[in-house]
Design a protein around this motif. Structure first.
Motif, mmCIF file in Angstrom:
data_model
loop_
_atom_site.group_PDB
_atom_site.id
_atom_site.type_symbol
_atom_site.label_atom_id
_atom_site.label_comp_id
_atom_site.label_asym_id
_atom_site.label_seq_id
_atom_site.Cartn_x
_atom_site.Cartn_y
_atom_site.Cartn_z
ATOM 1 N N GLU A 557 -9.771 -4.167 -30.276
ATOM 2 C CA GLU A 557 -10.761 -3.245 -29.712
ATOM 3 C C GLU A 557 -12.146 -3.499 -30.297
ATOM 4 O O GLU A 557 -13.151 -3.522 -29.582
ATOM 5 C CB GLU A 557 -10.330 -1.802 -29.970
ATOM 6 N N GLU A 592 -3.201 4.945 -16.502
ATOM 7 C CA GLU A 592 -2.987 3.976 -17.573
ATOM 8 C C GLU A 592 -2.724 4.660 -18.905
ATOM 9 O O GLU A 592 -2.096 4.082 -19.794
ATOM 10 C CB GLU A 592 -4.205 3.060 -17.700
ATOM 11 N N PHE A 593 -3.257 5.884 -19.084
ATOM 12 C CA PHE A 593 -3.156 6.569 -20.376
ATOM 13 C C PHE A 593 -2.005 7.575 -20.427
ATOM 14 O O PHE A 593 -1.829 8.235 -21.456
ATOM 15 C CB PHE A 593 -4.479 7.300 -20.684
ATOM 16 N N MET A 596 0.578 6.916 -23.223
ATOM 17 C CA MET A 596 0.016 7.185 -24.555
ATOM 18 C C MET A 596 -0.079 8.685 -24.803
ATOM 19 O O MET A 596 0.228 9.169 -25.905
ATOM 20 C CB MET A 596 -1.365 6.533 -24.689
ATOM 21 N N THR A 597 -0.515 9.461 -23.785
ATOM 22 C CA THR A 597 -0.653 10.905 -23.992
ATOM 23 C C THR A 597 0.713 11.574 -24.167
ATOM 24 O O THR A 597 0.849 12.518 -24.960
ATOM 25 C CB THR A 597 -1.389 11.537 -22.799
ATOM 26 N N LEU A 604 -3.145 15.247 -20.367
ATOM 27 C CA LEU A 604 -4.298 14.653 -19.681
ATOM 28 C C LEU A 604 -4.253 15.108 -18.224
ATOM 29 O O LEU A 604 -3.377 14.703 -17.464
ATOM 30 C CB LEU A 604 -4.248 13.121 -19.766
ATOM 31 N N ARG A 627 -12.406 4.065 -19.331
ATOM 32 C CA ARG A 627 -11.457 3.798 -20.433
ATOM 33 C C ARG A 627 -12.068 4.188 -21.781
ATOM 34 O O ARG A 627 -11.390 4.788 -22.626
ATOM 35 C CB ARG A 627 -11.079 2.318 -20.433
ATOM 36 N N ILE A 630 -12.249 8.128 -22.026
ATOM 37 C CA ILE A 630 -10.930 8.757 -22.183
ATOM 38 C C ILE A 630 -10.326 8.388 -23.535
ATOM 39 O O ILE A 630 -9.755 9.237 -24.236
ATOM 40 C CB ILE A 630 -9.999 8.339 -21.028
ATOM 41 N N ALA A 631 -10.455 7.107 -23.927
ATOM 42 C CA ALA A 631 -9.941 6.692 -25.234
ATOM 43 C C ALA A 631 -10.651 7.427 -26.349
ATOM 44 O O ALA A 631 -10.039 7.806 -27.357
ATOM 45 C CB ALA A 631 -10.096 5.181 -25.393
ATOM 46 N N LEU A 634 -9.143 10.887 -26.554
ATOM 47 C CA LEU A 634 -7.811 10.843 -27.159
ATOM 48 C C LEU A 634 -7.897 10.626 -28.664
ATOM 49 O O LEU A 634 -7.112 11.177 -29.443
ATOM 50 C CB LEU A 634 -6.984 9.731 -26.517
ATOM 51 N N LYS A 635 -8.859 9.793 -29.079
ATOM 52 C CA LYS A 635 -8.970 9.435 -30.491
ATOM 53 C C LYS A 635 -9.235 10.663 -31.354
ATOM 54 O O LYS A 635 -8.749 10.762 -32.490
ATOM 55 C CB LYS A 635 -10.093 8.414 -30.647
#
Length: 742
Positions: A557, A592-593, A596-597, A604, A627, A630-631, A634-635
């Motif tokens: 990243e 896509e997330f 992960m959520t 989400l 992305r 949203i990332a 989430l972080k």
């Protein structure tokens, strides 16, 4: 003007004496008042006469007498009316003749009425006409009092002419029945005469008082006007004095010689600018000092000025040449000392002329006629090629050479500057700056630096000039030169370099730390996995591989952010815009997330619109923005919290035109952002203090998002989500022709 004793009597009673002009003005005013009051009586008396003759049989009893009386009354009325008209419409100073006519015609009318009264008493006794004429007589008499009380003699004469013929006729008739009539008329005359005296005195007293007030007011007004004129003259004299003082001060400061004014105790009272240039001091630093502190003789000098000062104090004029020390430099000067009167004070007037470099001055005068030396050739080459502003001046302070850069900052051409002094081509403050300490350079041969800020060439400039002398082959000074530097430009360049250096240091420190952390984790868990594999402990290897994958993802990243930043800075704007459905693209990125959520127990939420949200954009870049946002949410969110995304409509200014736009919001309930960091988080390598403490990246993601959105003519910003969390919002313009629906 006709003499009236009423005004003289009023003056004596008040104890004042009027000038003939004031008395004439008051009498003129009284005449106009009398004429106005006489207008009514001019018509009433003949009307009463007509009434009497119509209501009686007088024409049949005494036709000739009645006809004569009517004719006389008509003549008297005409004369009285004419006199009244002329008094009211003639200029001042021309009423005397018409006033006499008014007096005589009024008395004639009264006498005619008195004759008519006597005629009726004689013929009719107590018949109806007698009663009527007596009643009218009383009214006419009262009217005369109210009309002619201004001039008492006229009013009394009018009463006598109107009533005495009737009284005499009644007395001669000898009838006892007429005695009450006679007594009543006599009483009426006496009573009205007394009343007339009071009215007359009151009128003239009031008229006198009013005119006195007017005269006092006029005199006060004249005095005020005279005072204003005097004040204006005084103010003009002050302005003239200030202007003269300013001109004298300019002559004083621009004198070729240095001038010092000191009291007889040798304490400095004033100095001019030329002397201050010698001393390189400010006026406030010199005023108040003793002469021997500023005109110090050098230690090796043989000539002394102490005796010359004492002679000047005694009134002798002294002129001599000697070496003196001003500040730390020695000068050979010609001094003139004399005692003069200065603002009612005896002072010492001292002029100082520099003669230090007489030989060098003579050489410089012939310099223009000699062939060019090597140093001059070098100087011209430097002038033509150096980028810094540079000039050269002769010993008289006139420009002999400048380069093109100097022309640009001054806004003057080389031809405009050549053979001109500073005061000839520049404003006073600029000229003083460029000529400051030139004399010191020519006498001491040392270079100096001066700095100043002023308007030059249409701009405000902060110049630093390094001034130095130019010498010929005999080492004699023949000119001065100066190299200019724009301090503000240098300061801006230095500041920009410092900021760039700080940013570089910060970037290297941050990147070295951020890259070292995941790399250290990868190596650490790889070594542990190697040891466990050798021991055959396969149960721990899965967790080690997961940690390696996590650290590798973080490292990837960071590297992607750096590559994205490099790509965006190398390209001016995003390209390849096509029309897409923004609502559908947001749904793709949200999907896509979802894995992960679910893994992190974070909700989400996104409700896809039922109609297409068309906008023209680079799909890959907008995917990257979604992305990153949203990332980022989430972080900084914890398990059990919710992140939701919605799309609405708004407006945005594009190329000075307000256009509709799609409004995308990403709302979280995480740690949030400080109020003072809401704008700074979009800068490169910038993070809020909460994000730094939470172990965020290097701060490139939001900077990349901002660059992409601005390339799409959009707008992005951050807000607080009370009570906790943050809201990131961006706007994208509608497609051309798209309208809001749903």
């Amino acid at each position: 003007m006709i003499y009236f004793p009423d005004l003289i009597r009023a003056e004596k009673q008040r104890g004042i004496s009027l000038s003939q002009k004031d008395r004439d003005e008051m009498l003129q005013q009284a005449c106009l008042e009398l004429a106005k009051r006489a207008m009514l009586g001019t018509g009433i008396l003949p009307l009463c006469l007509i009434l009497v003759f119509v209501g009686s049989d007088c024409f049949s009893v005494a036709p000739i007498t009645s006809s004569v009386l009517c004719a006389l009354m008509a003549i008297a009325v005409a004369l009285r009316g004419f006199a009244v008209h002329r008094i009211m419409h003639r200029p001042e100073g021309q009423t005397e003749r018409y006033l006499k006519i008014l007096f005589r015609s009024s008395l004639a009318m009264a006498a005619i009425w008195g004759t008519v009264t006597a005629l009726f008493i004689y013929y009719f006794f107590f018949d109806l006409p007698v009663v009527l004429i007596l009643i009218l007589s009383v009214g006419i008499g009262a009217g005369a009092i109210s009309s002619f009380f201004i001039f008492r003699s006229l009013a009394v004469s009018y009463l006598c002419c109107a009533f005495l013929p009737g009284i005499v006729t009644a007395g001669l008739a000898g009838s006892p029945e007429l005695l009450p009539v006679v007594a009543a008329m006599v009483f009426f005359i006496i009573f009205n005469t007394g009343q007339l005296k009071y009215w007359n005195e009151q009128y003239w007293d009031n008229l006198l008082t009013t005119n006195l007030y007017k005269m006092q007011t006029y005199r006060l007004s004249q005095s005020m006007m005279d005072l204003e004129v005097m004040m204006e003259k005084h103010r003009q004299r002050e302005l003239d004095a200030e202007s003269a003082e300013s001109r004298m001060r300019q002559l004083f400061d621009y004198s070729f010689d240095g001038i010092v004014i000191a009291d007889l105790a040798e304490r400095v009272l004033d100095v001019n600018q030329t002397m201050l240039n010698f001393m390189t001091e400010l006026a406030d630093e010199v005023v108040g000092k003793r002469l021997r502190e500023i005109l110090r003789e050098p230690e090796s000098g043989k000539d002394s000025i102490a005796d010359q000062l004492e002679k000047a104090k005694k009134g002798k004029t002294c002129s001599f040449s000697c070496w003196i020390r001003l500040k730390s430099s020695d000068y050979y000067v010609c001094i003139n000392l004399r005692r003069v009167l200065w603002f009612d004070q005896q002072v010492l007037f001292i002029t100082v002329r520099d003669r230090t470099d007489t030989v060098g001055t003579k050489n410089s005068r012939s310099f223009g006629h000699e062939p060019l030396t090597d140093s001059e050739v070098y100087m011209k080459a430097i002038l033509q090629n150096i980028e810094l502003p540079l000039y050269c001046k002769d010993l008289q302070g006139k420009y002999i050479a400048v380069n093109s850069t100097f022309e640009k900052i001054c806004g003057k051409t080389r031809d405009q500057l050549k053979n001109q002094s500073d005061i000839d081509v520049f404003e006073e403050n600029v000229a003083n700056f460029f000529s400051f300490r030139d004399t010191e350079i020519m006498t001491t041969g040392e270079s100096v630096e001066i700095e100043g800020t002023f308007q030059l060439g249409g701009q405000e400039r902060n110049l630093l000039i390094h001034k130095f002398p130019l010498r010929n082959s005999e080492h004699m000074i023949y000119a001065t030169a100066g190299i200019c530097s724009d301090v503000s430009t240098l300061q801006k360049t230095l500041h920009a370099a410092q900021l760039a250096n700080e940013a570089k240091s910060e970037f290297l420190a941050s990147m070295s730390h951020e890259l070292r952390t995941p790399m250290h984790s990868i190596l650490c868990f790889a070594r542990l996995g190697e040891k466990r594999a050798a021991l055959g402990d396969w149960s721990k290897l899965e967790s080690y591989f997961k940690m390696i994958v996590t650290s590798g993802d973080l490292l990837l990243e960071l590297l992607n952010d750096l590559l994205d930043l490099s790509t965006l800075e190398s390209l001016p704007v995003c390209s390849d815009f096509r029309e897409h459905d923004l609502g559908e693209d947001v749904g793709k990125i949200v999907s896509e997330f979802l894995a992960m959520t679910d893994e992190r127990n974070i909700t989400l939420s996104y409700q896809k619109p039922q109609f297409p949200l068309l906008s023209s954009y680079n799909q890959i870049r907008i995917y990257q923005v979604l992305r990153n946002l949203i990332a980022n949410a989430l972080k900084f969110s914890s398990a059990g919290q919710e992140i939701y995304i919605d799309i609405g409509t708004d407006h945005i200014e594009v190329d000075q035109e307000i256009r509709p736009a799609w409004k995308v919001r990403i709302v979280d309930h995480g740690i949030g952002i400080e109020d003072d960091q809401l704008e700074r988080v979009f800068e490169k390598f910038a993070q809020g203090s909460k994000a730094s403490n939470a172990g965020a990246g290097v701060g490139l993601g939001l900077a990349i998002c901002k660059r992409i959105i601005e390339d799409h003519k959009g707008k992005i910003w951050a807000e607080q989500n009370e009570p906790s969390g943050a809201i990131f919002t961006f706007l994208l313009p509608f497609s051309e022709g798209e309208e809001v629906s749903g």
